[in-house]
Design a protein around this motif. Structure first.
Motif, short mmCIF file in Angstrom:
data_model
loop_
_atom_site.label_atom_id
_atom_site.label_comp_id
_atom_site.label_asym_id
_atom_site.label_seq_id
_atom_site.Cartn_x
_atom_site.Cartn_y
_atom_site.Cartn_z
N SER A 125 0.83 -1.20 0.00
CA SER A 125 0.00 0.00 0.00
C SER A 125 0.87 1.25 0.00
CB SER A 125 -0.94 0.02 1.20
OG SER A 125 -0.19 0.10 2.39
N VAL A 126 0.29 2.31 -0.54
CA VAL A 126 0.90 3.63 -0.50
C VAL A 126 -0.01 4.50 0.34
CG1 VAL A 126 1.60 5.66 -1.82
CG2 VAL A 126 1.98 3.38 -2.77
N MET A 127 0.56 5.11 1.37
CA MET A 127 -0.20 6.01 2.24
C MET A 127 0.27 7.44 2.00
SD MET A 127 -0.39 3.91 5.81
CE MET A 127 -1.95 4.60 6.36
N LEU A 128 -0.70 8.34 1.85
CA LEU A 128 -0.41 9.75 1.64
C LEU A 128 -1.11 10.56 2.73
CD1 LEU A 128 -0.95 9.96 -2.23
CD2 LEU A 128 1.21 9.71 -1.00
N VAL A 149 4.19 7.04 2.63
CA VAL A 149 4.81 5.82 3.16
C VAL A 149 4.40 4.65 2.27
CG1 VAL A 149 4.93 4.27 5.15
CG2 VAL A 149 4.74 6.73 5.51
N LEU A 150 5.38 3.83 1.90
CA LEU A 150 5.15 2.60 1.14
C LEU A 150 5.24 1.44 2.11
CD1 LEU A 150 4.85 1.16 -1.65
CD2 LEU A 150 7.35 1.13 -1.75
N ASN A 151 4.16 0.67 2.23
CA ASN A 151 4.10 -0.46 3.16
C ASN A 151 4.06 -1.77 2.38
OD1 ASN A 151 3.58 1.06 5.75
ND2 ASN A 151 1.92 1.80 4.48
N VAL A 152 4.86 -2.74 2.81
CA VAL A 152 4.94 -4.04 2.16
C VAL A 152 4.90 -5.12 3.23
CG1 VAL A 152 6.27 -5.50 0.58
CG2 VAL A 152 6.45 -3.02 0.39
N SER A 153 4.00 -6.11 3.05
CA SER A 153 3.95 -7.24 3.99
C SER A 153 3.31 -8.43 3.30
CB SER A 153 3.17 -6.87 5.26
OG SER A 153 1.82 -6.61 4.96
N ASN A 154 3.15 -9.52 4.05
CA ASN A 154 2.52 -10.75 3.57
C ASN A 154 3.29 -11.33 2.38
OD1 ASN A 154 0.73 -12.83 3.58
ND2 ASN A 154 -1.00 -11.68 2.78
N ARG A 155 4.57 -11.58 2.61
CA ARG A 155 5.43 -12.14 1.56
C ARG A 155 5.14 -13.61 1.34
NH1 ARG A 155 11.54 -10.54 1.46
NH2 ARG A 155 11.15 -11.24 -0.63
N HIS A 156 5.28 -14.05 0.10
CA HIS A 156 5.17 -15.48 -0.20
C HIS A 156 6.29 -16.20 0.55
CE1 HIS A 156 2.16 -15.13 -3.33
NE2 HIS A 156 2.81 -14.07 -3.79
N THR A 162 -3.71 8.36 4.90
CA THR A 162 -4.75 7.48 4.38
C THR A 162 -4.14 6.60 3.30
OG1 THR A 162 -5.41 9.08 2.70
CG2 THR A 162 -6.59 9.15 4.81
N ILE A 163 -4.79 5.49 3.03
CA ILE A 163 -4.32 4.58 1.98
C ILE A 163 -4.80 5.13 0.64
CG2 ILE A 163 -4.46 2.26 1.04
CD1 ILE A 163 -4.80 1.23 3.90
N ALA A 164 -3.85 5.54 -0.19
CA ALA A 164 -4.18 6.08 -1.50
C ALA A 164 -4.36 4.97 -2.53
CB ALA A 164 -3.09 7.04 -1.96
N LYS A 165 -3.59 3.89 -2.40
CA LYS A 165 -3.69 2.75 -3.33
C LYS A 165 -3.13 1.53 -2.62
CE LYS A 165 -4.88 3.46 -7.01
NZ LYS A 165 -6.16 3.47 -7.68
N ALA A 166 -3.76 0.37 -2.86
CA ALA A 166 -3.33 -0.84 -2.18
C ALA A 166 -3.62 -2.08 -3.00
CB ALA A 166 -4.01 -0.96 -0.82
N ILE A 167 -2.83 -3.10 -2.75
CA ILE A 167 -3.06 -4.46 -3.26
C ILE A 167 -3.15 -5.35 -2.03
CG2 ILE A 167 -2.00 -6.42 -4.44
CD1 ILE A 167 -0.69 -4.52 -6.35
N GLY A 168 -4.15 -6.20 -1.97
CA GLY A 168 -4.27 -7.15 -0.87
C GLY A 168 -5.01 -6.64 0.35
#
Length: 192
Positions: A67-70, A152-159, A79-85
């Protein structure tokens, strides 16, 4: 002597195979970043930039939740501007006060937070939001560390749950800063 030589040759081959695997992975990552830069150069639409940012980050890190938070209009929360998952309702309702939780602290301090194990997450104390960050390993990376902080760029839930390696963190930082520059240009254009 012959057994030692064969053993040494076997170890050398294993190192060569590992080295080739690393080079192949680096080539894949560089190709993704190059395509990402080409795409951003051809667009001036904020949604398209955000879509490409979360897509390339997910592909680069093999993560299911990005997700990208702006900052919001008042500048007090993210707030979350765009997200996957992340489901749309959660994305719309998520507001993180600047200075609180992981993403808010990253935005305020301009320093990324990487959590590669549950033990590292426990040391942060109370800032882990499971609605938003699915699991460890995870990273909250500041976008625009040399310019004004954009988000902020957030990354989680890796394969397979592999921890982030240093070269992956460098590429995440690169993508985050490229996105910040593109978003900042759009914001300046809108202001004008």
């Amino acid at each position: 002597l012959r057994l030692r030589s064969m053993n040494q040759l076997s170890r050398s081959r294993q190192k060569l195979v590992r080295s080739n695997e690393i080079r192949t992975e680096q080539s894949r990552m560089l190709a993704l970043v190059l395509d990402y830069c080409r795409t951003l150069a051809a667009t001036d639409d904020l949604d398209a930039i955000l879509d490409q940012t979360v897509a390339v980050t997910a592909e680069l890190t093999f993560s299911r939740r990005v997700s990208v938070m702006l900052p919001g209009p008042e500048g007090r929360y993210l707030t979350i501007a765009k997200a996957i998952g992340i489901d749309a309702d959660t994305a719309r309702s998520t507001r993180v006060s600047i200075g609180s939780d992981i993403a808010g602290r990253v935005f305020e301090s301009r320093r990324s937070i990487v959590i590669n194990s549950p033990e590292q997450g426990g040391k942060l104390g109370g800032g882990y939001d499971s609605r938003f960050h699915a699991s460890v390993p995870m990273i909250s990376n500041v976008s625009g560390s040399s310019e004004p902080v954009i988000g902020v760029l957030n990354v989680s839930n890796r394969h397979a749950g592999h921890p982030f390696e240093p070269r992956e963190l460098e590429f995440i930082d690169l993508i985050s800063n490229i996105a910040a520059a593109a978003i900042h240009q759009i914001q300046i254009r809108k202001t004008r």
